[in-house]
Scaffold this motif. Structure first.
Motif, PDB file in Angstrom:
ATOM      1  N   MET A 256       0.844  -1.202   0.000  1.00  0.00           N
ATOM      2  CA  MET A 256       0.000   0.000   0.000  1.00  0.00           C
ATOM      3  C   MET A 256       0.879   1.252   0.000  1.00  0.00           C
ATOM      4  SD  MET A 256      -2.797   1.745   0.093  1.00  0.00           S
ATOM      5  CE  MET A 256      -4.004   0.441   0.198  1.00  0.00           C
ATOM      6  N   ALA A 257       0.562   2.176  -0.913  1.00  0.00           N
ATOM      7  CA  ALA A 257       1.274   3.462  -0.942  1.00  0.00           C
ATOM      8  C   ALA A 257       0.498   4.452  -0.070  1.00  0.00           C
ATOM      9  CB  ALA A 257       1.370   3.972  -2.373  1.00  0.00           C
ATOM     10  N   TYR A 258       0.993   4.692   1.108  1.00  0.00           N
ATOM     11  CA  TYR A 258       0.316   5.600   2.027  1.00  0.00           C
ATOM     12  C   TYR A 258       0.582   7.046   1.624  1.00  0.00           C
ATOM     13  CZ  TYR A 258      -0.388   1.419   4.813  1.00  0.00           C
ATOM     14  OH  TYR A 258      -0.767   0.172   5.235  1.00  0.00           O
ATOM     15  N   LYS A 259      -0.478   7.872   1.687  1.00  0.00           N
ATOM     16  CA  LYS A 259      -0.383   9.244   1.189  1.00  0.00           C
ATOM     17  C   LYS A 259      -0.562  10.304   2.271  1.00  0.00           C
ATOM     18  CE  LYS A 259      -2.106   7.954  -3.400  1.00  0.00           C
ATOM     19  NZ  LYS A 259      -3.170   8.169  -4.406  1.00  0.00           N
ATOM     20  N   LEU A 260      -1.106   9.913   3.406  1.00  0.00           N
ATOM     21  CA  LEU A 260      -1.335  10.877   4.499  1.00  0.00           C
ATOM     22  C   LEU A 260      -0.950  10.227   5.813  1.00  0.00           C
ATOM     23  CD1 LEU A 260      -4.363  13.233   5.030  1.00  0.00           C
ATOM     24  CD2 LEU A 260      -3.561  11.804   6.918  1.00  0.00           C
ATOM     25  N   MET A 261      -0.269  10.991   6.650  1.00  0.00           N
ATOM     26  CA  MET A 261       0.138  10.485   7.962  1.00  0.00           C
ATOM     27  C   MET A 261      -0.274  11.493   9.027  1.00  0.00           C
ATOM     28  SD  MET A 261       3.946   9.356   9.106  1.00  0.00           S
ATOM     29  CE  MET A 261       4.295   8.603  10.682  1.00  0.00           C
ATOM     30  N   ALA A 262      -1.030  11.036  10.020  1.00  0.00           N
ATOM     31  CA  ALA A 262      -1.471  11.878  11.127  1.00  0.00           C
ATOM     32  C   ALA A 262      -0.777  11.423  12.401  1.00  0.00           C
ATOM     33  CB  ALA A 262      -2.985  11.785  11.302  1.00  0.00           C
ATOM     34  N   VAL A 263      -0.226  12.376  13.148  1.00  0.00           N
ATOM     35  CA  VAL A 263       0.602  12.045  14.302  1.00  0.00           C
ATOM     36  C   VAL A 263       0.209  12.898  15.505  1.00  0.00           C
ATOM     37  CG1 VAL A 263       2.967  12.052  15.180  1.00  0.00           C
ATOM     38  CG2 VAL A 263       2.537  11.346  12.828  1.00  0.00           C
ATOM     39  N   ASP A 264      -0.011  12.247  16.620  1.00  0.00           N
ATOM     40  CA  ASP A 264      -0.248  12.935  17.895  1.00  0.00           C
ATOM     41  C   ASP A 264       1.040  13.647  18.334  1.00  0.00           C
ATOM     42  OD1 ASP A 264      -1.535  13.473  20.478  1.00  0.00           O
ATOM     43  OD2 ASP A 264      -0.201  11.921  21.259  1.00  0.00           O
ATOM     44  N   ILE A 265       0.923  14.571  19.282  1.00  0.00           N
ATOM     45  CA  ILE A 265       2.102  15.332  19.732  1.00  0.00           C
ATOM     46  C   ILE A 265       2.726  14.718  20.991  1.00  0.00           C
ATOM     47  CG2 ILE A 265       2.969  17.558  20.568  1.00  0.00           C
ATOM     48  CD1 ILE A 265       0.899  18.948  18.877  1.00  0.00           C
TER      49      ILE A 265
END
Length: 265
Positions: free
Chosen positions: A1-10
């Motif tokens: 899978m080519a991941y396009k968005l990454m969301a990260v907590d602080i």
């Protein structure tokens, strides 16, 4: 899978235990963005609370703030999504907080409102970097709805609230501890998962093409929503159990590890 968005907590995720964004992690994020991917930071913090990171990264990335109640671009400050608690729900939460005699703080229009200055308010002021506005009646602030309400209390009492308060609140309210001593309230249509859904629509990115990384209970919605849900090595077992992958801890640059593992060269 080519991941396009990454969301990260602080906290406990992007930053180490000293509150530092390491050079290794910064470089990994820049590599991710240079490959045409979207990087977003997802936090319970207000807009002002992410400004330092915004400057450190020097990238116009979207920030999910207030645990999903507002999504805003870091540099342009364009608001992509906002969802407030209704006036009725806001007042219910305030009155319940008064019944429990807990310290309450209200975020509205990116301002912090309190009804008194005490030790906890002063500590929260240091965390948020925002000077609180003292008002006599918090319910007046809630007349048009509010972005987020936060209770600040002893860890044992926050655990008690988690078990008890659901029976007093309508189904329109999301509540969860963001830290062991914070209980946060937002609208049911304000969560990190819903914010990811909105970003997916905005950028044309599928749910399956997203990665979400976090360490806390308020990260569970996005960890379960994303195509690849990642728990930090320092996350509680309950969070790890919901994840598809467990990375290194925040002391070991776990976010950078995820980028290097799932970003093709």
């Amino acid at each position: 899978m080519a991941y396009k968005l990454m969301a990260v907590d602080i906290d406990g995720t992007l930053l180490n235990d000293s509150g530092v964004l390491t050079e290794n992690t910064k470089n990994a994020i820049r590599k991710w963005v240079s490959k045409g991917r979207i990087f977003t930071i997802a936090s319970g913090r207000p807009v002002q609370g992410v400004e330092k990171l915004n400057k450190e990264l020097d990238l116009d990335v979207p920030f999910i703030t207030y645990n999903g109640a507002m999504v805003v671009m870091g540099k342009s400050k364009l608001v992509l999504y906002e969802r407030k608690l209704s006036p009725g729900d806001s007042i219910d939460i305030i009155r319940l907080g008064q019944k429990y005699n807990t310290t309450m703080m209200i975020w509205n229009d990116n301002k912090l409102f309190v009804n008194e200055i005490n030790e906890r308010v002063n500590r929260y002021k240091m965390i948020s970097g925002v000077e609180p506005v003292v008002v006599n009646d918090l319910e007046q602030i809630a007349e048009n709805g509010v972005t987020k309400i936060l209770w600040y209390d002893e860890i044992e009492r926050v655990q008690q609230y988690q078990k008890e308060i659901g029976e007093y609140l309508k189904a329109d309210v999301n509540f969860h501890p963001s830290r062991p001593y914070f209980m946060e309230f937002v609208d049911k249509n304000a969560s990190k998962a819903i914010a990811l859904e909105k970003l997916g629509c905005y950028y044309g990115i599928k749910q399956s093409e997203m990665i979400a990384v976090g360490d806390g209970y308020n990260d569970l919605s996005m960890i379960e929503y994303a195509g690849l849900g990642v728990a930090m090595g320092n996350a509680p077992d309950e969070v790890k159990q919901k994840a598809d992958y467990i990375t290194l801890s925040n002391e070991e640059d776990g976010v950078a590890h995820v980028i290097h593992k799932f970003l093709p060269d």
